[in-house]
Scaffold this motif. Sequence first.
Motif, PDB file in Angstrom:
ATOM      1  N   ASP A   2      66.462  37.529   9.782  1.00  0.00           N
ATOM      2  CA  ASP A   2      67.766  38.167  10.021  1.00  0.00           C
ATOM      3  C   ASP A   2      67.696  39.667   9.787  1.00  0.00           C
ATOM      4  O   ASP A   2      68.247  40.463  10.558  1.00  0.00           O
ATOM      5  CB  ASP A   2      68.845  37.544   9.128  1.00  0.00           C
ATOM      6  N   ALA A   3      67.021  40.066   8.714  1.00  0.00           N
ATOM      7  CA  ALA A   3      66.895  41.494   8.409  1.00  0.00           C
ATOM      8  C   ALA A   3      66.074  42.205   9.478  1.00  0.00           C
ATOM      9  O   ALA A   3      66.377  43.343   9.862  1.00  0.00           O
ATOM     10  CB  ALA A   3      66.258  41.683   7.039  1.00  0.00           C
ATOM     11  N   ALA A   4      65.027  41.538   9.964  1.00  0.00           N
ATOM     12  CA  ALA A   4      64.205  42.133  11.019  1.00  0.00           C
ATOM     13  C   ALA A   4      65.025  42.311  12.304  1.00  0.00           C
ATOM     14  O   ALA A   4      64.964  43.363  12.958  1.00  0.00           O
ATOM     15  CB  ALA A   4      62.985  41.265  11.289  1.00  0.00           C
ATOM     16  N   LYS A   5      65.797  41.293  12.651  1.00  0.00           N
ATOM     17  CA  LYS A   5      66.611  41.376  13.870  1.00  0.00           C
ATOM     18  C   LYS A   5      67.694  42.455  13.746  1.00  0.00           C
ATOM     19  O   LYS A   5      68.012  43.139  14.723  1.00  0.00           O
ATOM     20  CB  LYS A   5      67.224  40.013  14.180  1.00  0.00           C
ATOM     21  N   ALA A   6      68.232  42.626  12.552  1.00  0.00           N
ATOM     22  CA  ALA A   6      69.235  43.672  12.333  1.00  0.00           C
ATOM     23  C   ALA A   6      68.634  45.056  12.573  1.00  0.00           C
ATOM     24  O   ALA A   6      69.280  45.935  13.167  1.00  0.00           O
ATOM     25  CB  ALA A   6      69.800  43.570  10.917  1.00  0.00           C
TER      26      ALA A   6
END
Length: 258
Positions: free
Chosen positions: A65-69
């Motif tokens: 999720d953090a990478a996609k953000a």
Amino acid sequence: MPSVFRPCIDLHNGAVKQIVGGSLDTDNLRTNFVSEKPSSYYAELYRQHDLRGGHVIKLGPGNDDAAKAALQAWPNGLQVGGGINVKNAQEWLDAGAEKVIVTSYLFPGAKFDEDRLRRLAEKVGKDRLVVDVSCRRRENRWIVAMDRWQVMTDMEVNADSLERLAQYCSEFLVHAADVEGLCKGIDEELVQKLGEWTPIPTTYAGGAKSADDLELVERLSGGKVDLTYGSALDIFGGSQVKFDDLVEYNKSALARSE
């Protein structure tokens, strides 16, 4: 082209962190910095200053999720690595990654599988693939290390291996895991060798502790290797290197090359 600063976003358990590389995935994990800001903050900062070719590295599970953000904050401006394989690589490109970075998938049982690399390159295209040949030093050689730099593979980093890998990718990323996060200086010998060996653009990470290290890397590598800063950088809680100084360095370096 002169050597330039390439930014990074290292993710661990969903947070932006700076970790001593050699301690990763061990019982005595040593963390230099944990950010209160989300990954998207750093992606937006890099976008604002047009710092291209930065890498988002997922250090273990719980970071998707953090990478996609981060990728959503700067579509096609960042590369992503960590757990990339032939099944999910296209998904990360579709999520906004400029390129995907691969290591462990290429070494099942810690042995290099060229067929896996060939299939991955055919799937996403050589121009959108970065091979991470992060390594640990063994006497006067450097051996590719996988699984968060804890498992040694059967591949030595040298002119022959880089030439072989370069058939399938457009860039190399090289973390010097033994000095990563220590802020005690780069592995000068490795940087010099990478300048001699690499046939494609290469980014080195590990130990950078001064803005002057950019000039050092340029001199050692003949401008063929770029440099990433981590724990020494003020945006990651460091006191040795100012982010704004690196932005200015890149501007002057790019002006020199025009």
